[in-house]
Design an enzyme around this catalytic site. Structure first.
Site, mmCIF file in Angstrom:
data_model
loop_
_atom_site.group_PDB
_atom_site.id
_atom_site.type_symbol
_atom_site.label_atom_id
_atom_site.label_comp_id
_atom_site.label_asym_id
_atom_site.label_seq_id
_atom_site.Cartn_x
_atom_site.Cartn_y
_atom_site.Cartn_z
ATOM 1 N N GLU A 46 -113.310 -18.297 -33.486
ATOM 2 C CA GLU A 46 -113.026 -17.217 -34.631
ATOM 3 C C GLU A 46 -113.714 -16.155 -34.301
ATOM 4 O O GLU A 46 -113.279 -15.121 -34.485
ATOM 5 C CB GLU A 46 -113.649 -17.789 -36.084
ATOM 6 C CG GLU A 46 -113.760 -16.875 -37.342
ATOM 7 C CD GLU A 46 -114.180 -17.436 -38.457
ATOM 8 O OE1 GLU A 46 -114.879 -16.790 -39.258
ATOM 9 O OE2 GLU A 46 -113.859 -18.758 -38.723
ATOM 10 N N ARG A 69 -119.747 -18.505 -30.513
ATOM 11 C CA ARG A 69 -120.330 -19.185 -31.464
ATOM 12 C C ARG A 69 -121.503 -20.041 -30.753
ATOM 13 O O ARG A 69 -121.145 -20.843 -29.666
ATOM 14 C CB ARG A 69 -119.562 -20.314 -32.201
ATOM 15 C CG ARG A 69 -118.543 -19.691 -33.366
ATOM 16 C CD ARG A 69 -119.327 -19.316 -34.597
ATOM 17 N NE ARG A 69 -118.617 -18.791 -35.627
ATOM 18 C CZ ARG A 69 -117.985 -19.014 -36.436
ATOM 19 N NH1 ARG A 69 -117.888 -20.344 -36.641
ATOM 20 N NH2 ARG A 69 -117.316 -18.349 -37.539
#
Length: 391
Positions: free
Chosen positions: A270, A274
């Site tokens: 996304e 991360r």
């Protein structure tokens, strides 16, 4: 064309008639020169292509007819739409890029994504009220606090007897300076970003040292095992797909893992990165410390985009600010059978409930992922401390 290094990528081009805002650096922060979100902007002055203009109007008409509880539906009124429909960001993003996921998925909770960092300013009349609503009153005039990781030793083991908590995870998202967000990423951008990330991973040492595996070369069996073990993300999230976050899949995506699977970094899911620390049990202090030290090591090689008002900038407005999500996978066999009651309790403490397979999933055995909901307007340490409320 492949870029030899990040220095060859577009870096903060001049924007006529729009002020540049540079960070006042705090310890541990990296510089950026993104525009200042909040208050609105007329955009780049570029015209919206006629075919896109028609799609924007069509999307809004579809939204008007939908039954939806999303924040997009709540705040994109006709008046706001008329103000924003003809704006274009310097990177070429339109209102369609912002709202397309929420229009296609009326069951969205939020419904909007930022296709690039400037979208937070160009479409502020939509983003600001959504941000204020989700982040519990963070107003356009408010400023996110300075970076503060806090004292790791004050975070206790949430379940020393091991009765309820299966595992604990702390993660944060980071956007690498010089790259747009998913909808504006080309395949060349994804491939170069992956190379830049690999270079940073190669310099990690100690508990953070490990191996990078690219999705493009990963075998199906290896991929399935990592997904089944809840280590790896997967393609197929309809919210991200509708937001054009899955283009050129699996190019430029992958995972970095240490040998004990307690520190990992997702590339190209996304957000650009991360950064995740996790282990079995509830030792929040140790897990948080490992993530923070991993971030600090990566900052020696990579520059992360941080805005002086909104904190770290991310693809989804729910992750702005600290971007930190501290969660426990906890088994609640009795109250877990009544999800409405569980969510009501969680809401009292600004916590969020997710199923065993992540966001938008359900639980079959009463086990739920419970984490902090708010990430904007409080420090990293305050954010992680929310996780202690489960005890």
């Amino acid at each position: 064309k492949e870029f030899a290094s990040m220095s060859q990528l577009p870096q903060c081009p001049p924007r006529p008639n729009e002020p540049q805002i540079c960070c006042k650096l705090q310890p541990g922060e990296q510089p950026c020169c993104e525009m200042g979100p909040g208050g609105g902007s007329a955009g780049s002055g570029k015209p919206v292509p006629p075919d896109v203009k028609a799609k924007i109007e069509e999307a809004f008409q579809k939204l008007e007819k939908q039954e939806s509880k999303s924040l997009l539906k709540k705040y994109l009124t006709r008046d706001v739409f008329n103000k924003l429909k003809d704006r274009v960001t310097p990177d070429g993003s339109t209102l369609l890029d912002v709202i397309q996921s929420g229009v296609e998925n009326p069951d969205s909770g939020v419904g909007i994504y930022a296709p690039d960092a400037d979208a937070y300013s160009v479409y502020a009349e939509l983003f600001d009220p959504v941000i204020s609503d989700y982040h519990i009153g963070f107003k356009p005039t408010d400023t996110h606090p300075n970076l503060e990781w806090g004292d790791f030793s004050t975070l206790k083991d949430l379940d020393p007897d091991g009765k309820y908590i299966k595992s604990t995870r702390v993660r944060c998202g980071r956007s690498i300076k010089g790259y747009p967000f998913n909808p504006r990423m080309t395949m060349e951008y994804y491939l170069q970003m992956e190379k830049d990330a690999q270079q940073a991973f190669s310099k990690l040492d100690g508990v953070h040292a490990g191996k990078y595996e690219s999705l493009a070369s990963m075998t199906p069996d290896r991929q399935k095992k990592l997904i089944d073990d809840h280590f790896l993300f997967k393609e197929g999230d309809r919210f991200l797909q509708a937001g054009k976050a899955c283009q050129f899949w699996p190019k430029g995506r992958g995972i970095f893992l240490n040998p004990t699977n307690t520190f990992m970094v997702w590339v190209g899911e996304e957000d650009h990165l991360r950064i995740i620390s996790m282990q079995m049990g509830g030792d929040l202090g140790a897990i948080y410390k490992r993530m923070v030290e991993g971030v600090q090591k990566l900052e020696k090689t990579l520059t992360f985009v941080r805005h002086p008002r909104l904190g770290y900038i991310t693809f989804c407005p729910t992750n702005l600010g600290t971007t930190v999500r501290a969660s426990v996978m906890i088994k609640l066999p009795k109250i877990g059978g009544d999800l409405d009651s569980l969510e009501a309790i969680a809401n009292r403490y600004d916590l969020q409930v997710r199923g065993t397979a992540g966001e938008h999933s359900v639980s079959a055995d009463g086990s739920y992922d419970i984490s902090n909901k708010r990430r904007l307007g409080l420090t990293e340490y305050q954010d992680v401390s929310k996780c202690t409320k489960v005890s």
